[in-house]
Enzyme design. Structure first.
Site, short mmCIF file in Angstrom:
data_model
loop_
_atom_site.label_atom_id
_atom_site.label_comp_id
_atom_site.label_asym_id
_atom_site.label_seq_id
_atom_site.Cartn_x
_atom_site.Cartn_y
_atom_site.Cartn_z
CB CYS A 14 -25.00 -42.55 12.23
SG CYS A 14 -25.02 -41.56 10.71
CG HIS A 56 -20.99 -40.69 14.11
ND1 HIS A 56 -20.83 -42.03 13.86
CD2 HIS A 56 -21.66 -40.18 13.05
CE1 HIS A 56 -21.36 -42.33 12.70
NE2 HIS A 56 -21.88 -41.22 12.18
CD GLU A 88 -18.87 -43.04 16.66
OE1 GLU A 88 -18.98 -43.15 15.42
OE2 GLU A 88 -19.86 -42.84 17.40
#
Length: 156
Positions: free
Chosen positions: A42, A134, A136
């Site tokens: 990001c 993202h 994660e």
């Protein structure tokens, strides 16, 4: 990032953190000079792009989170580290209001949202990968762990 760092006047950037910008750019400069692997996520993609002389779109409508929830959209890819991991298309999340405008020197876009927004890039000579999304937060829809495992292999 502070827009002056990529030659622009602030028209829509918010939440600026000058000390963080300086620290992250300095760290990126040291790691890239040492040819160490770098993974930008990001804001990290944005830092990488600016560090190599690129510019940013200061406010990109339709890509920010809504009511604290990421948006989801499909992306398409060219042959790259991501295509090896995920195939030619995949679903990613979106929670950003800035994105790549002009690519920095030595960088190659490898993934795009339907509106043409760059969602991932890599350096053509250095072990630098970056995604706008993202990983994660993608484990339920797309296995974001694959990206981390591949990056750790690059570091070995």
């Amino acid at each position: 990032m502070e827009p002056w760092r990529y030659g622009c006047v602030n028209t829509a950037s918010r939440g600026l953190t000058p000390d963080r910008d300086a620290a992250e750019l300095a760290l990126l400069k040291r790691f890239s000079a040492a040819k160490k692997p770098i993974l930008g996520i990001c804001r990290g993609l944005q830092i990488i792009n600016v560090a190599f002389g690129g510019t940013l779109i200061q406010d990109l409508p339709g890509h920010n989170a809504v009511n604290g929830m990421d948006r989801l959209h499909n992306v398409c890819m060219t042959p790259s580290f991501l295509q090896v991991l995920y195939g030619t298309t995949m679903l990613t999340n979106s929670a950003h209001h800035q994105a790549v405008d002009q690519l920095g020197q030595g960088l190659r876009a490898v993934q795009w949202a339907p509106d043409g927004t760059v969602e991932a890039l890599c350096h053509t000579q250095l072990p630098i990968w970056a995604v706008q999304w993202h990983p994660e937060r993608m484990n339920v829809v797309t296995d974001g762990v694959r990206l981390f495992r591949a990056f750790l292999s690059l570091c070995s």
